[in-house]
Scaffold this motif. Structure first.
Motif, PDB file in Angstrom:
ATOM      1  N   ALA A  83     113.731 -16.477  39.154  1.00  0.00           N
ATOM      2  CA  ALA A  83     114.098 -17.277  40.588  1.00  0.00           C
ATOM      3  C   ALA A  83     114.488 -19.139  39.314  1.00  0.00           C
ATOM      4  O   ALA A  83     113.988 -19.853  39.806  1.00  0.00           O
ATOM      5  CB  ALA A  83     112.997 -17.811  40.739  1.00  0.00           C
ATOM      6  N   ASP A  84     115.298 -18.440  38.278  1.00  0.00           N
ATOM      7  CA  ASP A  84     115.255 -19.854  37.509  1.00  0.00           C
ATOM      8  C   ASP A  84     116.691 -20.510  37.112  1.00  0.00           C
ATOM      9  O   ASP A  84     117.732 -21.286  36.474  1.00  0.00           O
ATOM     10  CB  ASP A  84     114.873 -18.805  36.271  1.00  0.00           C
ATOM     11  CG  ASP A  84     116.368 -17.750  35.617  1.00  0.00           C
ATOM     12  OD1 ASP A  84     117.288 -17.739  36.912  1.00  0.00           O
ATOM     13  OD2 ASP A  84     116.305 -17.556  34.382  1.00  0.00           O
ATOM     14  N   GLY A  85     117.428 -20.132  38.846  1.00  0.00           N
ATOM     15  CA  GLY A  85     118.613 -20.465  38.850  1.00  0.00           C
ATOM     16  C   GLY A  85     120.212 -20.058  38.575  1.00  0.00           C
ATOM     17  O   GLY A  85     121.055 -20.344  39.117  1.00  0.00           O
ATOM     18  N   LYS A  86     119.760 -18.626  37.501  1.00  0.00           N
ATOM     19  CA  LYS A  86     121.074 -18.349  37.117  1.00  0.00           C
ATOM     20  C   LYS A  86     121.754 -16.900  38.275  1.00  0.00           C
ATOM     21  O   LYS A  86     122.741 -17.584  38.815  1.00  0.00           O
ATOM     22  CB  LYS A  86     120.142 -17.651  35.943  1.00  0.00           C
ATOM     23  CG  LYS A  86     122.259 -16.508  35.698  1.00  0.00           C
ATOM     24  CD  LYS A  86     121.744 -15.741  34.014  1.00  0.00           C
ATOM     25  CE  LYS A  86     122.451 -15.109  33.447  1.00  0.00           C
ATOM     26  NZ  LYS A  86     122.914 -14.986  32.400  1.00  0.00           N
ATOM     27  N   PHE A  87     120.503 -16.253  38.400  1.00  0.00           N
ATOM     28  CA  PHE A  87     120.977 -15.561  40.217  1.00  0.00           C
ATOM     29  C   PHE A  87     120.204 -15.829  41.089  1.00  0.00           C
ATOM     30  O   PHE A  87     121.262 -15.191  42.374  1.00  0.00           O
ATOM     31  CB  PHE A  87     120.567 -14.215  39.217  1.00  0.00           C
ATOM     32  CG  PHE A  87     121.136 -13.578  38.191  1.00  0.00           C
ATOM     33  CD1 PHE A  87     122.923 -12.936  38.444  1.00  0.00           C
ATOM     34  CD2 PHE A  87     121.098 -13.444  37.044  1.00  0.00           C
ATOM     35  CE1 PHE A  87     123.354 -12.935  37.244  1.00  0.00           C
ATOM     36  CE2 PHE A  87     121.463 -12.975  35.851  1.00  0.00           C
ATOM     37  CZ  PHE A  87     122.734 -12.749  36.064  1.00  0.00           C
ATOM     38  N   TYR A  88     118.913 -15.884  40.876  1.00  0.00           N
ATOM     39  CA  TYR A  88     118.572 -16.998  42.308  1.00  0.00           C
ATOM     40  C   TYR A  88     117.735 -18.001  42.341  1.00  0.00           C
ATOM     41  O   TYR A  88     117.531 -18.476  40.752  1.00  0.00           O
ATOM     42  CB  TYR A  88     117.048 -15.906  43.351  1.00  0.00           C
ATOM     43  CG  TYR A  88     117.572 -14.828  42.815  1.00  0.00           C
ATOM     44  CD1 TYR A  88     117.881 -14.269  44.016  1.00  0.00           C
ATOM     45  CD2 TYR A  88     117.757 -13.198  42.253  1.00  0.00           C
ATOM     46  CE1 TYR A  88     118.191 -13.145  44.612  1.00  0.00           C
ATOM     47  CE2 TYR A  88     118.402 -11.865  42.779  1.00  0.00           C
ATOM     48  CZ  TYR A  88     118.461 -11.601  43.565  1.00  0.00           C
ATOM     49  OH  TYR A  88     119.225 -10.396  44.210  1.00  0.00           O
ATOM     50  N   ASP A  89     117.942 -19.290  43.078  1.00  0.00           N
ATOM     51  CA  ASP A  89     117.129 -20.373  43.194  1.00  0.00           C
ATOM     52  C   ASP A  89     115.594 -20.102  43.151  1.00  0.00           C
ATOM     53  O   ASP A  89     115.270 -18.887  43.260  1.00  0.00           O
ATOM     54  CB  ASP A  89     118.023 -20.875  43.999  1.00  0.00           C
ATOM     55  CG  ASP A  89     117.774 -20.848  45.428  1.00  0.00           C
ATOM     56  OD1 ASP A  89     116.338 -20.202  45.625  1.00  0.00           O
ATOM     57  OD2 ASP A  89     118.759 -21.345  46.518  1.00  0.00           O
ATOM     58  N   SER A  90     114.888 -21.717  43.467  1.00  0.00           N
ATOM     59  CA  SER A  90     114.080 -21.772  43.430  1.00  0.00           C
ATOM     60  C   SER A  90     113.362 -21.120  44.648  1.00  0.00           C
ATOM     61  O   SER A  90     112.052 -20.888  44.682  1.00  0.00           O
ATOM     62  CB  SER A  90     113.703 -23.014  43.040  1.00  0.00           C
ATOM     63  OG  SER A  90     113.778 -24.146  43.952  1.00  0.00           O
TER      64      SER A  90
END
Length: 137
Positions: A83-90
């Motif tokens: 959840a680092d913002g690349k594929f999934y947000d926080s």
């Protein structure tokens, strides 16, 4: 041992022969290995490449690998997401990048289907003439 494909993390500990020290995929363990699996280039450089730079064929291959890991959940269980913002947000929600890649996949599959309608042909010019040999596989 863990690796991620499109931000989804899989425990690959049971695949020691593939993911253990010195094995073919060892360099991508601990990383999101989307690009290496899509391109079949398993080195540190491929880990730095942008997933949006993949060709249509590579996008199809990438989603094929994702399907592989999903189908092998007993051996390689999904244990979370990155959840680092690349594929999934926080909050664990898919980002626009995932949507873009899914659209690319649909386009790539359409392109592959269209190309499969035609035969692969080659030609060879006969020296000193204006004629060609043409053959199709």
């Amino acid at each position: 041992r863990y690796l991620a494909i499109l931000g989804e993390v899989y425990d690959v500990s049971q695949g020691e022969a593939f993911y253990g020290p010195g094995a073919r995929y060892a360099t991508v363990v601990g990383h999101d290995a989307s690009v290496p699996f899509a391109t079949a280039v398993f080195n540190q450089e491929s880990l730095k490449q942008d997933v949006l730079a993949l060709t249509n064929r590579e996008v199809v291959d990438l989603f094929g690998w994702k399907e592989f890991f999903e189908s092998q959940r007993r051996k390689y269980p999904k244990v979370g997401i990155v959840a680092d913002g690349k594929f999934y947000d926080s909050y664990g929600k898919p980002t626009k990048l995932i949507d873009s890649l899914r659209k690319l996949l649909t386009s790539a599959q359409d392109d592959t289907t269209e190309r499969s309608k035609y035969e692969v042909c080659s030609s060879d010019a006969k020296p000193g003439t204006l004629t060609y040999d043409v053959w199709c596989e």
